[in-house]
Design a protein around this motif. Structure first.
Motif: not given
Length: 181
Positions: A78-89
């Motif tokens: 879930l952490t990975r998915d939220i990063i991918n959806e909302r937080y561009p590195v």
């Protein structure tokens, strides 16, 4: 990058008794205060898990009384998915902190280590794990120690057995980050 996001990942499974949950909550409260003081723009994503994970608000994270079995990888996915959806590195400093008693389905612990090492650490500035329990470590600890040995600048871990250890452990885990802030 002046924007930061912290993922707070807490185990709320049946093996986490109320004392352990209280230790985890105290650790996260200290972390939350530290982040608010050191970043102008900070977002916090609260994730609770047992056999499944879900994103919750601050109130539910700290006060809900959920329980169940333990599959830690559900929270990491879930952490990975939220990063991918909302937080561009490229636009965010991304951090994660996980608290658990270390109890996990044995076949899930290697999957957790793989998720952290291959999918999360490349996107994160820092990942820290605290184990809140007074008994012998379980498989999750062993797999996480391997990550720490390979990535000491990006991954740290410690054990907390009682409330008096929270602040010293917090200072130890975030020493470099506090000096840089």
């Amino acid at each position: 990058v002046s924007r930061a996001v912290m993922f707070c990942i807490m185990d709320v499974s049946g093996s986490m008794n109320q004392d352990m949950k209280d230790l985890a909550k105290r650790f996260f409260l200290l972390l939350y205060l530290f982040l608010q003081r050191n970043y102008e723009k900070i977002e916090v994503v609260f994730i609770r898990h047992h056999t499944s994970a879900k994103e919750v608000d601050e109130e539910e994270f700290f006060y809900s009384r959920e329980t169940g079995g333990t599959i830690v990888s559900s929270a990491l996915k879930l952490t990975r998915d939220i990063i991918n959806e909302r937080y561009p590195v490229a636009e965010w400093n991304i951090y994660a902190a996980q608290a658990s008693d270390g109890d996990n389905w044995n076949d899930d612990s290697p999957a957790c280590a793989k998720l952290i090492e291959e999918e999360l650490l490349p996107k994160l500035q820092y990942f820290t794990y605290v184990e809140v329990m007074p008994r012998a470590h379980q498989a999750l600890w062993d797999h996480y120690q391997n990550i720490m040995a390979k990535h000491p600048a990006a991954f740290s871990m410690a054990q907390i057995d009682e409330p008096g250890e929270i602040y010293p452990v917090f200072r130890h885990l975030f020493k470099k980050r506090m000096e840089d802030a």
